[in-house]
Design an enzyme around this catalytic site. Sequence first.
Site, PDB file in Angstrom:
ATOM      1  CG  ASP A 202      54.946  65.689  48.600  1.00  0.00           C
ATOM      2  OD1 ASP A 202      55.979  66.086  49.165  1.00  0.00           O
ATOM      3  OD2 ASP A 202      53.882  65.417  49.205  1.00  0.00           O
TER       4      ASP A 202
ATOM      5  CD  GLU B 134      56.813  64.285  52.918  1.00  0.00           C
ATOM      6  OE1 GLU B 134      55.870  65.042  53.169  1.00  0.00           O
ATOM      7  OE2 GLU B 134      57.835  64.198  53.625  1.00  0.00           O
TER       8      GLU B 134
END
Length: 383
Positions: free
Chosen positions: A256, A299
Amino acid sequence: MAFDVHLPTVMFLHQTSFIVGALVFVQLRRQSFGTRGLGMLALAFSFLAAAYTFTASSTHSGQIILPDAVRPHISLLCGMLGYALLWAGFIELAGRRRWHQTRLVLVLPLGLALLGVATGFAYDPAMRATAYYSCAILALALAGYRVLRNARIEPLSSRTPLAICMLLGAAFYLVRVVNLLEGTDFLLNIGDVFFLEILCNFGMALLTVTLVNERSQRRLQRLAQTDPLTGVGNRRWFMAQLPKQPAVGAAMVLIDLDHFKQTNDRFGHGMGDEVLMACAQYIQEMLREDDAFARYGGEEFVLYLPEVSASEAMVVVNRLREGVAALVCEDDGVRVPVSASMGVAMVTAIDTSWQTVLHRADQALYAAKSAGRNRVEAYSSPA
């Protein structure tokens, strides 16, 4: 054993096979946007049909459409141009070169046509046929070889039969050249050669349609399984790469990007996209051939590492984290901070589904973010 064929009928069918092939390529070009070489193939088959039109006109009374002094040269030029364009068209279709890289191939037929005018050899039917067949053999053999060779780059099932069709066509014309040089039909007579060439012409047209359709299907499948922004696989593709059952000796990693929302808010979504692409490209380049890497959503990325121990997985993932943090992304001279938190979960003997492993990797990722981000955490049982 020779076939019992009527030569004028076979020559008419041979001419018709080129006309049908040209129409097939024209229609295929209209339907297949972005496929190179089809227009050139349509033009090639049109020239070859014209060459046989002029050749046949010399054998049928009342059908002479050009003066005798001009017709042999036009017939020879059309035939050689046709096979030169056929070679260039199939080279482009195979995906290796573009027209500006292959257009010099026209020098050969134009040069031979000028030689025919200068020496008059085009008036000799045997010499004219030998020059024409030699050009056909060269074009078909080279095109077939290239189509077959490119199967390593683009493995399509229609490539092999298409190449075989062209190589057989070259072989049949080679037989005809041998017969001309020997002055006999001891192998195959001219009617047999034309009959077999008809089959090859139709085969080339139909197999080209199959190849283009296969390529379109693969492209659609690739688009459905590829993240359009980063170019790496998407979640659907990633799950399809995993073994059916989790096996001990593999690791699952969730990645992440840190503070990605702040990056978008401060530098804009365009820069956010650049950061995503830079991270995805870097990680993809650092992986082994058997590893699977994809964009999981937003993301977040996911990584599958087969055949690694827990310590090896941590070394690999820490190296990736350091590389991501070292990426240089700038906006008007201002460096955009880039880092990532990563959670690692090893497959255990009691795992029965990949969702269980992913859940543990997600918990490890949460621990990495809670501990300050830009770090790697391995899953550890709460017990």
